[in-house]
Each structure stands twice: as structure tokens, then as C-alpha cells.
Design a protein around this motif. Sequence first.
Motif, PDB file in Angstrom:
ATOM      1  N   HIS A  99      76.264 -38.181  24.234  1.00 29.06           N
ATOM      2  CA  HIS A  99      76.138 -39.243  23.325  1.00 29.06           C
ATOM      3  C   HIS A  99      76.086 -38.666  21.774  1.00 29.06           C
ATOM      4  O   HIS A  99      76.780 -39.402  20.819  1.00 29.06           O
ATOM      5  CB  HIS A  99      74.740 -40.016  23.047  1.00 29.06           C
ATOM      6  CG  HIS A  99      74.646 -40.880  24.338  1.00 29.06           C
ATOM      7  ND1 HIS A  99      73.728 -41.946  24.588  1.00 29.06           N
ATOM      8  CD2 HIS A  99      75.452 -41.230  25.532  1.00 29.06           C
ATOM      9  CE1 HIS A  99      73.771 -42.567  25.697  1.00 29.06           C
ATOM     10  NE2 HIS A  99      74.862 -41.966  26.249  1.00 29.06           N
ATOM     11  N   GLU A 100      75.613 -37.716  21.511  1.00 26.07           N
ATOM     12  CA  GLU A 100      75.776 -37.158  20.058  1.00 26.07           C
ATOM     13  C   GLU A 100      77.069 -36.637  19.815  1.00 26.07           C
ATOM     14  O   GLU A 100      77.521 -36.941  18.576  1.00 26.07           O
ATOM     15  CB  GLU A 100      74.765 -35.901  20.131  1.00 26.07           C
ATOM     16  CG  GLU A 100      74.797 -35.306  18.663  1.00 26.07           C
ATOM     17  CD  GLU A 100      73.414 -34.397  18.530  1.00 26.07           C
ATOM     18  OE1 GLU A 100      73.413 -33.398  17.373  1.00 26.07           O
ATOM     19  OE2 GLU A 100      72.882 -33.826  19.468  1.00 26.07           O
ATOM     20  N   TRP A 105      82.011 -38.264  16.757  1.00 22.28           N
ATOM     21  CA  TRP A 105      83.554 -38.687  16.892  1.00 22.28           C
ATOM     22  C   TRP A 105      83.811 -40.126  16.252  1.00 22.28           C
ATOM     23  O   TRP A 105      84.706 -40.139  15.501  1.00 22.28           O
ATOM     24  CB  TRP A 105      84.248 -38.848  18.731  1.00 22.28           C
ATOM     25  CG  TRP A 105      84.458 -37.513  19.182  1.00 22.28           C
ATOM     26  CD1 TRP A 105      84.605 -36.248  18.425  1.00 22.28           C
ATOM     27  CD2 TRP A 105      84.467 -37.088  20.560  1.00 22.28           C
ATOM     28  NE1 TRP A 105      84.692 -35.311  19.273  1.00 22.28           N
ATOM     29  CE2 TRP A 105      84.653 -35.622  20.509  1.00 22.28           C
ATOM     30  CE3 TRP A 105      84.094 -37.900  21.619  1.00 22.28           C
ATOM     31  CZ2 TRP A 105      84.700 -34.976  21.451  1.00 22.28           C
ATOM     32  CZ3 TRP A 105      84.011 -37.108  22.764  1.00 22.28           C
ATOM     33  CH2 TRP A 105      84.224 -35.799  22.920  1.00 22.28           C
ATOM     34  N   PHE A 106      83.037 -40.926  16.590  1.00 21.36           N
ATOM     35  CA  PHE A 106      83.011 -42.275  16.022  1.00 21.36           C
ATOM     36  C   PHE A 106      82.907 -42.299  14.392  1.00 21.36           C
ATOM     37  O   PHE A 106      83.544 -42.819  13.836  1.00 21.36           O
ATOM     38  CB  PHE A 106      81.720 -43.020  16.487  1.00 21.36           C
ATOM     39  CG  PHE A 106      81.900 -43.924  17.645  1.00 21.36           C
ATOM     40  CD1 PHE A 106      82.629 -43.605  18.629  1.00 21.36           C
ATOM     41  CD2 PHE A 106      81.280 -45.187  17.899  1.00 21.36           C
ATOM     42  CE1 PHE A 106      82.835 -44.332  19.830  1.00 21.36           C
ATOM     43  CE2 PHE A 106      81.526 -46.197  18.764  1.00 21.36           C
ATOM     44  CZ  PHE A 106      82.397 -45.352  19.921  1.00 21.36           C
ATOM     45  N   ALA A 107      82.135 -41.180  13.707  1.00 16.60           N
ATOM     46  CA  ALA A 107      81.937 -41.024  12.240  1.00 16.60           C
ATOM     47  C   ALA A 107      83.254 -40.591  11.816  1.00 16.60           C
ATOM     48  O   ALA A 107      83.647 -41.077  10.788  1.00 16.60           O
ATOM     49  CB  ALA A 107      80.997 -40.229  12.034  1.00 16.60           C
ATOM     50  N   ALA A 127      93.762 -37.255   9.596  1.00 14.25           N
ATOM     51  CA  ALA A 127      94.009 -36.235  10.525  1.00 14.25           C
ATOM     52  C   ALA A 127      92.637 -36.198  11.465  1.00 14.25           C
ATOM     53  O   ALA A 127      92.840 -35.757  12.578  1.00 14.25           O
ATOM     54  CB  ALA A 127      94.612 -34.928   9.944  1.00 14.25           C
ATOM     55  N   LYS A 128      91.703 -36.031  10.773  1.00 14.32           N
ATOM     56  CA  LYS A 128      90.293 -35.961  11.414  1.00 14.32           C
ATOM     57  C   LYS A 128      90.112 -36.832  12.432  1.00 14.32           C
ATOM     58  O   LYS A 128      89.617 -36.839  13.550  1.00 14.32           O
ATOM     59  CB  LYS A 128      89.131 -35.807  10.506  1.00 14.32           C
ATOM     60  CG  LYS A 128      88.043 -35.081  10.914  1.00 14.32           C
ATOM     61  CD  LYS A 128      86.985 -35.115   9.774  1.00 14.32           C
ATOM     62  CE  LYS A 128      85.640 -34.260  10.363  1.00 14.32           C
ATOM     63  NZ  LYS A 128      84.724 -34.236   9.244  1.00 14.32           N
ATOM     64  N   ALA A 134      91.597 -38.166  19.793  1.00 14.23           N
ATOM     65  CA  ALA A 134      92.478 -37.521  21.071  1.00 14.23           C
ATOM     66  C   ALA A 134      91.312 -36.931  21.811  1.00 14.23           C
ATOM     67  O   ALA A 134      91.320 -36.910  23.075  1.00 14.23           O
ATOM     68  CB  ALA A 134      93.147 -36.485  20.637  1.00 14.23           C
ATOM     69  N   ALA A 135      90.245 -36.346  21.212  1.00 14.68           N
ATOM     70  CA  ALA A 135      89.135 -35.605  21.693  1.00 14.68           C
ATOM     71  C   ALA A 135      88.310 -36.767  22.607  1.00 14.68           C
ATOM     72  O   ALA A 135      87.967 -36.509  23.969  1.00 14.68           O
ATOM     73  CB  ALA A 135      88.355 -34.995  21.053  1.00 14.68           C
ATOM     74  N   PHE A 136      88.138 -37.736  22.264  1.00 18.62           N
ATOM     75  CA  PHE A 136      87.374 -38.982  22.852  1.00 18.62           C
ATOM     76  C   PHE A 136      88.321 -39.424  24.075  1.00 18.62           C
ATOM     77  O   PHE A 136      87.740 -39.825  24.908  1.00 18.62           O
ATOM     78  CB  PHE A 136      87.022 -40.071  21.769  1.00 18.62           C
ATOM     79  CG  PHE A 136      86.193 -41.232  22.115  1.00 18.62           C
ATOM     80  CD1 PHE A 136      85.296 -40.703  23.134  1.00 18.62           C
ATOM     81  CD2 PHE A 136      86.305 -42.384  21.935  1.00 18.62           C
ATOM     82  CE1 PHE A 136      84.391 -42.017  23.739  1.00 18.62           C
ATOM     83  CE2 PHE A 136      85.480 -43.341  22.233  1.00 18.62           C
ATOM     84  CZ  PHE A 136      84.395 -43.166  23.307  1.00 18.62           C
TER      85      PHE A 136
END
Length: 352
Positions: A99-100, A105-107, A127-128, A134-136
Motif C-alpha cells: 500500500h505505501e 505512485w499515486f502521489a 516524466a515522474k 509504468a511501475a504501477f
Amino acid sequence: MITRHQDVQRLLRHPRLKRSSTDEAVPHRVPDDSRTRRLVDEAFTRPIVDAMWPRIHRLVERQLDLVADAPFVELLADFAEPLAAQVRLELLGVPAQAHETILAWFADIAPVFGRTPAERDPIGVAAKAADSTAAFTAYLEELVESRRREPRPDLLSRLTTVRDDDGPLSENELIRQVMLLLVSGTETTVHYLGNAVHTLLLHPDKADELRADPEMIDTAAEELLRYDGPVSIGAPLTTADCLNFAGYRIRPGDLLYPVLGAANRDPRQFRNPESLDLRRPVGTVFGFGCDNPCCLGATLARMEVKIALTGLLRRFENLRLDEDAPAPVYRPDPLLRGLVSLPVRVDAPIPA
């Protein structure tokens, strides 16, 4: 633009009017792909939503504990956003240890959706956001594959197993639905709660009334949704052939926009619509772009807001707008109605 309550209800229920294929931004609803929607509805059942009640209670109490000792709180970022996101992560069955990372990623992704300012270094912000998206996505792909191999009693597992004559949801379809639930569902719930708290703080007598009688939370939550809901204008609908609607000839390609905010203030449907009446008998309130109050995404949002409002008023007798911060302002968004931020204080006021 369709504004009258009766016409908006007819519009949302009309069998020959469908979601415009170019619009995919409606909270709690999937794009107008009848097969995908049917399979998602088969997986996303009422018992799954009802089972979230004690888990939402636990998450609310934990978030309240985290902000209880703070001199001031930004209610959206510190309370509403992490609460709404974690509810959906638990609903899907995402492991708690992730979750953390997902909230981080949401932020990163939030500025792209207008949820946080992105004036500085927009290229870097974009870009971030792309990296975190992509990671999510990669994480979800691995989790989906894990649930296909070993299903569990959660929504994600059900989404991997539902099927029809054409087979199950593809991986792309499934990932897309998860993203919609997490991003759109979180967004509207955050602003439903934020607008509701803001309204109560502007009407302290109503906040005191609800604090003294928490049993009225059902009608209060619905009235707060009517009074200042998170979706001002629903997604446009269109038709494949000509038809008459509300006295107008509608041609293929014409777009009809349901103006939910106007329908919820229609004096032909609601007596004294400009007044806030927490005991107002529940009617048809268009809060999330659908006319069905039992829509499961909307049901989940209502559940969260009821529990969160009850907890906030119970725990914080001195909950009030932060007098040292600028007055809250709404985002410049014609479709979703929500505050940029909501600074509040929960400590005892300093005597004059």
C-alpha cells in the motif's frame, strides 16, 4: 445541456442513448463496452461491497489516529485521499505491504489528473508520473497473474475468473478496470467527502445537529451529496439514430450532457433546494453520473463518507476551518467539483 431533474433521469435511463465512445472519465462507471461492463458487474457484487463496512471502519479509525495530534490538517491530502485509496486497495485484495509504495505512485500520478498543482517543472512532473504509471501497471500485471494462479476471496480474483462465451477479460481489459476503480473511484470519493466536510464547517449548526444525532447520517450524507456533490456534469450521451428528447430532435453524433448539479437543485424535485436540510427525505440524487443509488461504486463511496463523517464529528468536537489559512477554493474543473485543498484544525480553539 440537460438540467431539469426529470429530464436528467430520463436521459440516464434512456435505452437508445449510450455513453459517447470518446469519453472515459465518468467515475465508478466503465466505458460503454457492454461485454466488459457485464463481466465487471458480475464480479463486483453487493456482498463484496457490504463486507467492506468493518474494514472501512478500521481504516477510518487509523487515519483519524494519524491526524489526531496534528495542530492543523489538510483534510484532502492527509485524510480523504489515503483513506479512499486504501479502501479500494483492500477491496481489490492488494497486499497491505504494497500500500505505501502504491500510495507513493499515486502521489506522482496525481498532478497529471489535476489533483495537485504541477506548475513547477511540468516536464519533470509528467516524466515522474509516466515512470510511476509504468511501475504501477507492471505491479498490477504481476498481481493479476498471481490471482489467476491462486484466486483469493477478493475483487481482483473475481475479475480474473468471470467469463462469458467469448472467454474471460483480457489482461488489458482487466488492468484498465482496476485503474478506473482506483483512480476515478478515489477521485470522486475524495471530493464527495471534502465537499461534505466543507459544507458542514460552513454550517456549524448542521455539524452540531449531526454530531448530536449520528443516526441521521443516512439522510445527511445524501443531502450533502445533493447540496455539493463531486460530479457537476456527467459524461455525454449520444445516439446511433435520430430520436426526440425533451422537445428536441437528437441526431446521430449529437452529445447530451446531464448537468447533475442543476438537477440536484431543481425546485420541481426538491423543496427549498438552496437550503441545507440534513433530515430531508431521501429522493433521487445524481451524485456520480448514474441514476441508480444502488450502483455499487456509488454505494461504496456513500459507505466511506458516512463512516468518515461520523468518525470525524465524534473524534473532533473542535473541527473547524483553519483560520490562519486562505479560504478553500474549488478546482477550475467544469466536470468534477472539488476543492484544491481543505485546511482544518482539530485542536481546541485558543480563547480570545
